[in-house]
Design a protein around this motif. Sequence first.
Motif, PDB file in Angstrom:
ATOM      1  N   UNK A 161       0.865  -1.177   0.000  1.00  0.00           N
ATOM      2  CA  UNK A 161       0.000   0.000   0.000  1.00  0.00           C
ATOM      3  C   UNK A 161       0.901   1.225   0.000  1.00  0.00           C
ATOM      4  N   UNK A 162       0.600   2.174  -0.873  1.00  0.00           N
ATOM      5  CA  UNK A 162       1.294   3.457  -0.911  1.00  0.00           C
ATOM      6  C   UNK A 162       0.315   4.525  -0.458  1.00  0.00           C
ATOM      7  N   UNK A 163       0.709   5.307   0.532  1.00  0.00           N
ATOM      8  CA  UNK A 163      -0.060   6.464   0.983  1.00  0.00           C
ATOM      9  C   UNK A 163       0.739   7.681   0.530  1.00  0.00           C
ATOM     10  N   UNK A 164       0.189   8.433  -0.427  1.00  0.00           N
ATOM     11  CA  UNK A 164       0.962   9.466  -1.111  1.00  0.00           C
ATOM     12  C   UNK A 164       0.305  10.834  -0.946  1.00  0.00           C
ATOM     13  N   UNK A 165       1.123  11.819  -0.533  1.00  0.00           N
ATOM     14  CA  UNK A 165       0.674  13.214  -0.455  1.00  0.00           C
ATOM     15  C   UNK A 165       0.972  13.853  -1.808  1.00  0.00           C
ATOM     16  N   UNK A 166      -0.073  14.417  -2.442  1.00  0.00           N
ATOM     17  CA  UNK A 166       0.038  14.964  -3.791  1.00  0.00           C
ATOM     18  C   UNK A 166      -0.387  16.428  -3.796  1.00  0.00           C
ATOM     19  N   UNK A 167       0.477  17.295  -4.341  1.00  0.00           N
ATOM     20  CA  UNK A 167       0.152  18.717  -4.484  1.00  0.00           C
ATOM     21  C   UNK A 167      -0.697  18.895  -5.733  1.00  0.00           C
ATOM     22  N   UNK A 168      -1.858  19.531  -5.571  1.00  0.00           N
ATOM     23  CA  UNK A 168      -2.769  19.704  -6.706  1.00  0.00           C
ATOM     24  C   UNK A 168      -2.931  21.161  -7.113  1.00  0.00           C
ATOM     25  N   UNK A 169      -2.072  22.054  -6.584  1.00  0.00           N
ATOM     26  CA  UNK A 169      -2.106  23.465  -6.958  1.00  0.00           C
ATOM     27  C   UNK A 169      -2.438  24.355  -5.779  1.00  0.00           C
ATOM     28  N   UNK A 170      -1.831  25.535  -5.750  1.00  0.00           N
ATOM     29  CA  UNK A 170      -2.089  26.484  -4.660  1.00  0.00           C
ATOM     30  C   UNK A 170      -1.728  25.872  -3.322  1.00  0.00           C
ATOM     31  N   UNK A 171      -2.661  25.955  -2.383  1.00  0.00           N
ATOM     32  CA  UNK A 171      -2.465  25.355  -1.057  1.00  0.00           C
ATOM     33  C   UNK A 171      -3.143  23.988  -0.953  1.00  0.00           C
ATOM     34  N   UNK A 172      -3.593  23.447  -2.082  1.00  0.00           N
ATOM     35  CA  UNK A 172      -4.398  22.229  -2.068  1.00  0.00           C
ATOM     36  C   UNK A 172      -3.566  20.967  -2.266  1.00  0.00           C
TER      37      UNK A 172
END
Length: 100
Positions: A54-65
């Motif tokens: 299992x990979x738990x990944x933090x992904x930046x989607x733009x701005x502060x999101x």
Amino acid sequence: MDQVCGGTSEAKDATPDIQKICDKMKPHAEQKAGKKFDKFVAKSYKTQLVAGTNYFIKVHTGGDDYVHLCVYKQLACNGGKLELHGVQTTKTCNDPIVYF
């Protein structure tokens, strides 16, 4: 060994391989979240060894999101297929990656 069987690893900086997983999962994440993401850049991740990973990944989607993904990768002997198991939206860069 930095991981107890069944537990998650410490958070690590994303690698090119983790970004490749995110690139493959982006359309599935957009479908689950019900929106399109302008950016989709992996920042950090944790792993959990199960019958696969299992990979738990933090992904930046733009701005502060940010969003957090839970992606399961089958063992290579079972085909090594990737499956998106969950998406957490409305995350920030300071939110820790947790099991979900």
